[in-house]
Design a protein around this motif. Structure first.
Motif, PDB file in Angstrom:
ATOM      1  N   ILE A  69      64.780  75.566  65.718  1.00  0.00           N
ATOM      2  CA  ILE A  69      65.521  76.644  65.043  1.00  0.00           C
ATOM      3  C   ILE A  69      65.091  76.725  63.583  1.00  0.00           C
ATOM      4  O   ILE A  69      64.899  77.814  63.036  1.00  0.00           O
ATOM      5  N   LEU A  70      64.929  75.555  62.931  1.00  0.00           N
ATOM      6  CA  LEU A  70      64.480  75.536  61.544  1.00  0.00           C
ATOM      7  C   LEU A  70      63.097  76.162  61.402  1.00  0.00           C
ATOM      8  O   LEU A  70      62.845  76.943  60.480  1.00  0.00           O
ATOM      9  N   GLU A  71      62.195  75.824  62.328  1.00  0.00           N
ATOM     10  CA  GLU A  71      60.839  76.387  62.293  1.00  0.00           C
ATOM     11  C   GLU A  71      60.888  77.905  62.498  1.00  0.00           C
ATOM     12  O   GLU A  71      60.194  78.656  61.822  1.00  0.00           O
ATOM     13  N   LYS A  72      61.722  78.332  63.431  1.00  0.00           N
ATOM     14  CA  LYS A  72      61.843  79.760  63.742  1.00  0.00           C
ATOM     15  C   LYS A  72      62.358  80.546  62.539  1.00  0.00           C
ATOM     16  O   LYS A  72      61.894  81.641  62.255  1.00  0.00           O
ATOM     17  N   LYS A  73      63.299  79.949  61.802  1.00  0.00           N
ATOM     18  CA  LYS A  73      63.873  80.623  60.637  1.00  0.00           C
ATOM     19  C   LYS A  73      63.099  80.322  59.355  1.00  0.00           C
ATOM     20  O   LYS A  73      63.516  80.721  58.272  1.00  0.00           O
ATOM     21  N   LYS A  74      61.984  79.575  59.498  1.00  0.00           N
ATOM     22  CA  LYS A  74      61.088  79.250  58.390  1.00  0.00           C
ATOM     23  C   LYS A  74      61.806  78.521  57.254  1.00  0.00           C
ATOM     24  O   LYS A  74      61.655  78.849  56.087  1.00  0.00           O
ATOM     25  N   ILE A  75      62.595  77.520  57.642  1.00  0.00           N
ATOM     26  CA  ILE A  75      63.299  76.680  56.677  1.00  0.00           C
ATOM     27  C   ILE A  75      62.516  75.379  56.534  1.00  0.00           C
ATOM     28  O   ILE A  75      62.165  74.736  57.531  1.00  0.00           O
ATOM     29  N   ILE A  76      62.251  74.995  55.301  1.00  0.00           N
ATOM     30  CA  ILE A  76      61.475  73.798  55.031  1.00  0.00           C
ATOM     31  C   ILE A  76      62.300  72.561  55.379  1.00  0.00           C
ATOM     32  O   ILE A  76      63.466  72.441  55.006  1.00  0.00           O
ATOM     33  N   HIS A  77      61.662  71.630  56.097  1.00  0.00           N
ATOM     34  CA  HIS A  77      62.305  70.373  56.445  1.00  0.00           C
ATOM     35  C   HIS A  77      61.248  69.272  56.508  1.00  0.00           C
ATOM     36  O   HIS A  77      60.058  69.567  56.569  1.00  0.00           O
ATOM     37  N   LYS A  78      61.698  68.032  56.485  1.00  0.00           N
ATOM     38  CA  LYS A  78      60.767  66.918  56.556  1.00  0.00           C
ATOM     39  C   LYS A  78      60.285  66.755  57.994  1.00  0.00           C
ATOM     40  O   LYS A  78      61.056  66.876  58.936  1.00  0.00           O
ATOM     41  N   LYS A  79      58.988  66.461  58.119  1.00  0.00           N
ATOM     42  CA  LYS A  79      58.423  66.202  59.444  1.00  0.00           C
ATOM     43  C   LYS A  79      58.073  64.723  59.515  1.00  0.00           C
ATOM     44  O   LYS A  79      57.430  64.182  58.623  1.00  0.00           O
TER      45      LYS A  79
END
Length: 83
Positions: A69-79
């Motif tokens: 969901i974060l990737e879909k909404k283009k929200i930066i997060h730690k990988k």
């Protein structure tokens, strides 16, 4: 008349007015309220007030699905790499 009967009658009435079945209407309502809950939690996630584990517990989804969901909404997060 109980609340559940009122809701059921409203759904049946809406189904008669539109060309949708009761099940399709319930699925649309479920998607709407799930997305609403996701958006509320994303706001808290962006502010750093809520962790991923708390959000996945609230939404009853897996962490992978939340990260999708974060990737879909283009929200930066730690990988994190597990290698």
């Amino acid at each position: 008349m109980s609340n559940l009967k009122k809701i059921k009658s409203k759904i049946e009435q809406y189904a008669n007015d539109s060309n949708l079945t009761e099940l399709q209407i319930v699925e649309k309502l479920e998607k709407h309220y799930f997305n609403k809950k996701v958006n509320e939690n994303l706001k808290l996630y962006k502010k750093g007030k809520k962790k991923v584990s708390e959000i996945t517990k609230d939404l009853k989804i897996s962490p992978r699905k939340f990260y999708a969901i974060l990737e879909k909404k283009k929200i930066i997060h730690k990988k994190y790499n597990k290698g």
